[in-house]
Design a protein around this motif. Structure first.
Motif, mmCIF file in Angstrom:
data_model
loop_
_atom_site.group_PDB
_atom_site.id
_atom_site.type_symbol
_atom_site.label_atom_id
_atom_site.label_comp_id
_atom_site.label_asym_id
_atom_site.label_seq_id
_atom_site.Cartn_x
_atom_site.Cartn_y
_atom_site.Cartn_z
ATOM 1 N N ILE A 196 0.874 -1.354 -0.351
ATOM 2 C CA ILE A 196 0.087 0.335 0.024
ATOM 3 C C ILE A 196 1.102 1.198 0.129
ATOM 4 N N ALA A 197 1.662 0.965 1.115
ATOM 5 C CA ALA A 197 3.060 2.345 0.944
ATOM 6 C C ALA A 197 3.398 2.911 -0.245
ATOM 7 N N ASN A 198 3.935 1.358 -1.097
ATOM 8 C CA ASN A 198 4.755 1.988 -2.373
ATOM 9 C C ASN A 198 3.243 2.117 -3.304
ATOM 10 N N VAL A 199 2.300 1.643 -3.376
ATOM 11 C CA VAL A 199 1.587 2.133 -4.107
ATOM 12 C C VAL A 199 0.822 4.030 -3.995
ATOM 13 N N ILE A 200 0.963 3.839 -3.342
ATOM 14 C CA ILE A 200 0.545 5.900 -2.598
ATOM 15 C C ILE A 200 1.951 6.704 -2.821
ATOM 16 N N LEU A 201 3.162 5.841 -2.896
ATOM 17 C CA LEU A 201 4.331 6.542 -3.138
ATOM 18 C C LEU A 201 4.595 6.857 -5.363
ATOM 19 N N GLN A 202 3.947 6.266 -5.559
ATOM 20 C CA GLN A 202 3.864 5.846 -7.242
ATOM 21 C C GLN A 202 2.503 6.597 -7.495
ATOM 22 N N LYS A 203 1.775 6.685 -7.004
ATOM 23 C CA LYS A 203 0.715 7.795 -7.311
ATOM 24 C C LYS A 203 0.887 9.507 -7.205
ATOM 25 N N MET A 204 1.766 9.226 -5.941
ATOM 26 C CA MET A 204 1.900 10.717 -5.859
ATOM 27 C C MET A 204 2.753 11.247 -6.559
ATOM 28 N N GLN A 205 4.308 10.387 -7.135
ATOM 29 C CA GLN A 205 5.358 10.626 -7.942
ATOM 30 C C GLN A 205 4.381 11.341 -9.214
#
Length: 531
Positions: free
Chosen positions: A241-250
């Protein structure tokens, strides 16, 4: 409300009376002869002050006079000359005010009588030219500001400042109930509306923007570090979940406005890029809320909210508050005057303009650079506001009173943090850390108006929090142990920690109708700030 209006209460509680060393030739004052001595000397009562002075002419005991300070005689004694004898029916503050105006050859207009009466009541010597300058400035003051304008004049003359319109206005602006943060926002919007060619206006806009954004940047930098840690953790579900959020932020970094930008000093470059579009999380009624979701799903949003709640992702830790205050103090240019002194001393005046990218010098430059009335007026208001805070500094022997006003814009506070220090100097001129008093005034979203009174004597601290929340006492008791431990780490012992409601009798101002305001009681919802 502007917390600096609290200085009215401080002024009403302690009446400062000029000593003989503060008297100037030509000043007028009211004096009563208590006792006559040989060689034309007499004991006089001037307000609460008694002194022996030399008289130019024989006067009567127990009689009030308008006296003028002539000069010091050969034995370093003040020489007074009689200007007017005050008849017994006029031996009231109002009557003596009229006598002062007569002696100064000024008309007894309502404004002049009110000003002279306030000076008589506070035992402030006055010169004719000071009265003329003050009355001339009062003519241009709006009726709504008149009462505070009288207080501004009284304070200026009491402290021995020049009787100039610039000084009067600066102190009046410092007492303005409109928070500085709102004035910064108004000027920022005005600068954005206009396409100004000058460099000063552009730099000023950037400084204002950085002050407004900093609370969100600090809070979101902390939350980002928590997400980043989860992405590198051992829990596979949380990592995903954390990696998905970071990717969406980018991916979404160019779709949100600059309010989400984080340029945390020392943060790795790749983290700066990822955090450019950050979901802005803040607390509302004690619960975290996402203002900007950056395209997150319901599951991702729920996870982020839970993470924020568990990590206290707001400005609740002392280190974050310290970081914020240090940043804003730097942007306000509180060290500029010291840098000017060093630059002039080292004969490097040519680099001064290049070094200054802080609020006050940029306000001065922008006000000179622009011809747009709205921007010029708002910039000048802020210049006077900053100058006024400086004029509030006082020094009486070894005791010093210093003021600071920090504009803060965040979800938990859209006001100013006003701080007053009462300090004592040692014999060598250094500040004595064992003795001080600190007053903090702030207006919080949930707790509303609050004043924290910290008194330190012999490394023993007593803290009183004034607030009208019904539940704050219970909440404060939970943190008293932690507060005691934190103080012990810096060498202080906590003796008293109590919460009291504001008392109208204590904060009733000076009778002019301006109070250290207390709003209607409102039930507490959420913790705004840990002290």
């Amino acid at each position: 409300m502007n917390g600096i209006t609290a200085f009215q209460t401080m002024m009403s509680g302690v009446r400062e009376t000029s000593t003989r060393h503060g008297f100037k030739e030509g000043q007028l004052l009211i004096g009563k002869i208590l006792q006559l001595f040989p060689d034309q000397k007499a004991l006089l009562q001037i307000g609460q002050l008694q002194l022996v002075a030399k008289l130019e002419a024989p006067l009567k005991t127990l009689q009030n006079y308008v006296l003028a300070i002539d000069h010091k005689s050969g034995d370093d004694m003040i020489l007074l000359k009689m200007v007017e004898e005050i008849p017994e029916p006029n031996a009231t503050a109002k009557g003596m005010a009229g006598e002062i105006l007569t002696a100064a050859r000024l008309q007894k207009s309502p404004g002049a009588l009110k000003l002279a009466e306030s000076l008589v009541r506070n035992n402030i010597p006055i010169q004719e030219k000071q009265l003329v300058s003050a009355l001339h400035w009062l003519q241009g003051v709006s009726p709504a500001q008149k009462d505070k304008a009288y207080q501004s004049i009284q304070f200026s003359l009491q402290q021995g400042y020049p009787a100039s319109e610039g000084v009067f206005r600066s102190i009046l602006e410092a007492m303005d109930d409109k928070p500085m943060i709102l004035r910064l926002q108004e000027l920022g919007r005005a600068l954005t509306k206009e396409d100004l060619p000058g460099e000063a206006a552009s730099n000023l806009s950037k400084v204002i923007e950085s002050i407004l954004k900093k609370p969100d940047e600090i809070a979101q930098a902390k939350l980002y570090s928590v997400i980043d840690a989860a992405a590198k953790g051992t829990d596979s579900e949380e990592k995903e979940i954390a990696n998905v959020i970071l990717q969406k932020m980018q991916a979404a970094q160019n779709k949100f406005d600059a309010a989400g930008t984080i340029l945390q000093q020392g943060q790795p470059k790749e983290h700066q890029e990822l955090s450019t579009v950050f979901p802005v999380v803040f607390k509302q009624e004690g619960k975290p809320v996402i203002r900007e979701r950056a395209g997150l799903t319901e599951i991702e949003t729920a996870w982020l909210l839970k993470l924020a709640e568990n990590s206290s992702g707001g400005l609740e830790e002392g280190s974050h508050v310290k970081q914020l205050l240090a940043f804003i103090a730097d942007k306000l240019g509180m060290k500029d005057e010291f840098h000017v002194f060093l630059s002039l001393k080292s004969d490097q005046q040519g680099d001064l303009e290049k070094e200054f990218h802080t609020l006050k010098p940029l306000l001065i430059a922008a006000s000179k650079e622009t011809e747009i009335p709205e921007i010029k007026e708002k910039a000048e208001q802020l210049i006077h506001r900053l100058n006024g805070v400086t004029f509030l500094q006082q020094e009486h022997g070894p005791l010093q009173t210093q003021w600071m006003q920090i504009p803060i814009h965040s979800e938990w506070m859209k006001s100013d943090l006003s701080i007053q220090w009462k300090l004592r100097k040692k014999a060598n001129g250094q500040i004595d850390p064992d003795f001080c008093r600190i007053l903090l005034y702030l207006d919080l979203t949930s707790l509303k108006e609050m004043m924290v009174d910290v008194q330190i004597q012999d490394r023993v601290a007593s803290i009183t929090v004034h607030n009208n929340s019904q539940h704050l006492k219970q909440l404060a008791s939970k943190f008293s142990g932690e507060l005691k431990n934190q103080l012990q780490e810096i060498g202080l012992n906590l003796s008293i920690f109590k919460v009291k409601s504001f008392e109208d009798k204590l904060y009733s101002g000076d009778g002019t109708g301006h109070k250290f305001g207390v709003p209607a009681e409102r039930a507490y919802q959420g913790v705004d700030l840990k002290i």
